[in-house]
Design a protein around this motif. Structure first.
Motif, short mmCIF file in Angstrom:
data_model
loop_
_atom_site.label_atom_id
_atom_site.label_comp_id
_atom_site.label_asym_id
_atom_site.label_seq_id
_atom_site.Cartn_x
_atom_site.Cartn_y
_atom_site.Cartn_z
N HIS A 1 0.78 -1.26 0.04
CA HIS A 1 -0.19 -0.09 -0.22
C HIS A 1 0.93 1.34 0.19
O HIS A 1 0.64 2.24 -0.57
N VAL B 1 -7.11 5.76 0.40
CA VAL B 1 -6.25 6.58 1.02
C VAL B 1 -5.40 7.08 0.04
O VAL B 1 -5.06 6.64 -0.76
N TRP B 2 -5.42 8.44 0.01
CA TRP B 2 -4.38 9.10 -0.81
C TRP B 2 -3.87 10.25 -0.13
O TRP B 2 -4.03 10.67 0.93
N VAL C 1 -6.58 1.24 9.33
CA VAL C 1 -6.45 2.64 8.58
C VAL C 1 -5.44 3.64 9.09
O VAL C 1 -4.47 3.93 8.48
N VAL D 1 -11.75 1.48 2.09
CA VAL D 1 -11.00 2.81 2.47
C VAL D 1 -10.24 3.18 1.26
O VAL D 1 -9.13 2.29 0.87
N VAL E 1 -1.75 5.92 7.65
CA VAL E 1 -1.73 7.18 7.69
C VAL E 1 -0.45 7.58 8.41
O VAL E 1 0.41 8.42 7.89
N TRP F 1 -14.15 6.55 3.52
CA TRP F 1 -14.62 5.12 3.83
C TRP F 1 -16.08 5.17 3.03
O TRP F 1 -16.77 5.93 3.11
N CYS G 1 -2.94 13.40 4.41
CA CYS G 1 -3.17 12.27 3.99
C CYS G 1 -4.51 12.08 4.17
O CYS G 1 -5.00 11.89 5.51
N ASN G 2 -5.62 11.98 3.32
CA ASN G 2 -6.88 11.79 3.39
C ASN G 2 -7.59 10.21 2.96
O ASN G 2 -7.01 9.49 2.48
N THR G 3 -8.56 10.09 3.74
CA THR G 3 -9.33 8.88 3.69
C THR G 3 -10.66 8.88 3.12
O THR G 3 -11.34 9.94 3.88
N TYR H 1 -2.33 7.02 -4.30
CA TYR H 1 -3.32 6.73 -3.66
C TYR H 1 -3.52 5.26 -3.59
O TYR H 1 -2.54 4.40 -4.33
N ASN I 1 -9.87 12.91 7.52
CA ASN I 1 -8.69 13.45 6.74
C ASN I 1 -7.54 13.71 7.82
O ASN I 1 -8.02 14.15 9.01
#
Length: 268
Positions: A6, A175-176, A77, A173, A81, A130, A126-128, A15, A199
């Protein structure tokens, strides 16, 4: 895909998707809690094209009950992050985004483009997202441009950009990193596409939502210690975030915090 896979994908294309990372019962719990909050607040779509005229959003979810308190610290998660940023990361914003039928695609943007830094740069956000429902091409799955986080400029939201849909099943989820060019998709179905935007930002930059003013200290006092740290009752690298040389947990929450401040390390 394991952790290193990942992280490698995030570094290379900006991402990754943690498929089926969230327990089905917890996803349903979030969906139920969100419906109740929307009803209590009388939440309605905004009147601008960025938030969406058919998209219902609720911000500052941490004040709306224990269900939402479990989201920022989820064990499938948060560790990802923390590897993208570091363990000093903070909650930047916790909100819901329910894209309704008839919504057009959101303008393409980068989450860090209001921050005046030369590009490309190390991850500071780093945002997620869901997936509380399935995310599909048809119902408004987040649109992304792989590799765009490595470009030397931010996108012009008024221009057209070729994108792909980050499709994922309910309970997954996305993640980017904050420099990735992306945006919500158009919803061509007759049902809502519901997501939770969890986020995070690096501990040395300002949070998108003001967590310290937005969440009453009395409520913060009942949060688990890790959640208190994530909303900002913490210091970054022994310095950033102190109150009169005191750790904020000790100063505001009267907690017996054993973290050393930077000046404690430099005593003769």
């Amino acid at each position: 895909m394991e952790m290193e896979g990942h992280l490698r994908r995030i570094a290379e294309v900006g991402y990754t998707i943690l498929e089926n990372a969230i327990e089905p019962d917890f996803v349903d719990e979030i969906a139920d809690a969100l419906r109740k909050v929307e009803a209590e607040l009388g939440a309605v779509p905004a009147d601008n094209l960025f938030e969406g005229v058919h998209t219902t959003r609720v911000y500052n979810l941490l004040v709306h009950g224990p269900t939402f308190e479990k989201i920022p610290v989820h064990p499938e998660v948060l560790p990802v992050v923390e590897r993208v940023l570091d363990p000093g990361a903070l909650i930047s914003s916790l909100s819901s985004i329910a894209i309704g039928p008839g919504e057009r695609a959101q303008p393409i943007h980068a989450d860090d483009q209001v921050i005046p830094l030369a590009r490309p740069h190390i991850p500071i956000i780093c945002n997620t997202m869901w997936a509380i429902t399935d995310f599909t091409e048809e119902n408004g799955a987040t649109r992304v441009i792989p590799g765009s986080h490595l470009r030397d400029h931010a996108p012009n939201p008024l221009e057209h950009h070729d994108t792909i849909a980050a499709e994922m099943p309910k309970g997954s989820v996305l993640v980017w990193v904050g420099s990735l060019w992306h945006g919500g998709g158009a919803n061509l179905t007759d049902t809502r596409r519901v997501g939770i935007a969890m986020n995070y930002c690096a501990g040395y930059i300002r949070q998108q939502e003001n967590q310290q003013l937005g969440i009453p200290p009395k409520l913060v006092g009942m949060f688990p210690r890790r959640l208190q740290e994530l909303i900002g009752y913490s210091v970054y690298n022994g310095l950033i975030g102190h109150i009169d040389k005191q750790h904020p947990a000790k100063y505001v929450l009267t907690a017996d915090e054993g973290v050393e401040m930077v000046w404690d390390l430099l005593k003769p």
